[in-house]
Design an enzyme around this catalytic site. Sequence first.
Site, PDB file in Angstrom:
ATOM      1  N   SER A  98     -62.645  55.550   9.015  1.00  0.00           N
ATOM      2  CA  SER A  98     -63.640  55.599   7.598  1.00  0.00           C
ATOM      3  C   SER A  98     -62.702  55.803   6.856  1.00  0.00           C
ATOM      4  O   SER A  98     -62.401  54.247   6.214  1.00  0.00           O
ATOM      5  CB  SER A  98     -64.666  56.908   8.056  1.00  0.00           C
ATOM      6  OG  SER A  98     -65.695  57.163   6.845  1.00  0.00           O
ATOM      7  N   ASP A 190     -74.035  50.386  10.771  1.00  0.00           N
ATOM      8  CA  ASP A 190     -72.556  51.298  10.311  1.00  0.00           C
ATOM      9  C   ASP A 190     -72.913  50.600   8.061  1.00  0.00           C
ATOM     10  O   ASP A 190     -72.869  49.166   8.182  1.00  0.00           O
ATOM     11  CB  ASP A 190     -72.183  51.303  10.085  1.00  0.00           C
ATOM     12  CG  ASP A 190     -70.700  51.988   9.772  1.00  0.00           C
ATOM     13  OD1 ASP A 190     -70.597  52.257   8.739  1.00  0.00           O
ATOM     14  OD2 ASP A 190     -70.119  52.507  10.687  1.00  0.00           O
ATOM     15  N   HIS A 220     -72.514  54.918  11.303  1.00  0.00           N
ATOM     16  CA  HIS A 220     -70.993  55.569  11.086  1.00  0.00           C
ATOM     17  C   HIS A 220     -70.407  56.943  11.892  1.00  0.00           C
ATOM     18  O   HIS A 220     -71.969  57.477  11.861  1.00  0.00           O
ATOM     19  CB  HIS A 220     -70.944  55.915   9.667  1.00  0.00           C
ATOM     20  CG  HIS A 220     -70.081  55.958   9.370  1.00  0.00           C
ATOM     21  ND1 HIS A 220     -69.043  55.179   9.288  1.00  0.00           N
ATOM     22  CD2 HIS A 220     -69.589  56.971   8.867  1.00  0.00           C
ATOM     23  CE1 HIS A 220     -68.146  55.170   8.173  1.00  0.00           C
ATOM     24  NE2 HIS A 220     -68.043  56.533   7.879  1.00  0.00           N
TER      25      HIS A 220
END
Length: 250
Positions: A98, A190, A220
């Site tokens: 991330s 995502d 995600h």
Amino acid sequence: MTLPSGISLRVHRPPQGGDGSGLLWVHGGGYVLGNAAMDDGWCRRLTRELETTVVAVDYRLAPSHPFPAPLDDCYDALRWTATQPAIDSARIAVAGASAGGGLAAALALLARDRGEIVLAAQVLVYPMLDDRTADRHDADAAHRRLWNNSSNRLGWSAYLGGADPSTAVPARRVDLRGLPATWVGVGTLDVLYAESMAYAHRLRAAEVNCELEVVSGGFHGFDAVAPKTAVTADFLRSQREFLHRALASR
């Protein structure tokens, strides 16, 4: 341990001394949350399975510390890692998930530009690479889980502050040549899917060896939510196998 700059590192050493390779791990949290300790389990697993020394950096967080502070902290951690007697400076990778993936990508660019440390690889797990995703209305779909585009806007706004995006944002960098071998992994649901795919394709166009792992239906952080599923096992195995090849003795 703590660097002279005050930045803390969590150092995970292989029980038998390791194979001489090193990995700098950068935690996620949208540039505004998290700490190095939250990934202890994953770092210990990498240390054990790859026989590599894993260093996790507790970089400063936005908005109190916007760009370039978090990236500077990561570079300080990388420089410390490269000077350790037990680590071969030619066999170091950077990795993160991330926001950590975004910082890992920015760190690889910074290392290339400074020319002090030549990285062996970078691993970018559903990375935050492009602030322009926040401007796309199609990225605001209601089915986004864990990290949506509203969160994305807040994270980028906090991280950038008044910085020039053309310098601070990896996906806005024009020249991607000379970057190390790369692994990019992302799920199709995502919010960061499109930017991850675009970055991988740009790396390949720049003649960078880039492996792309796409998880159909993955959202995600799906690997953290469903750690015991087969799809997560495959996703994590792909990362480890890539790192094993990239960090092998030369």
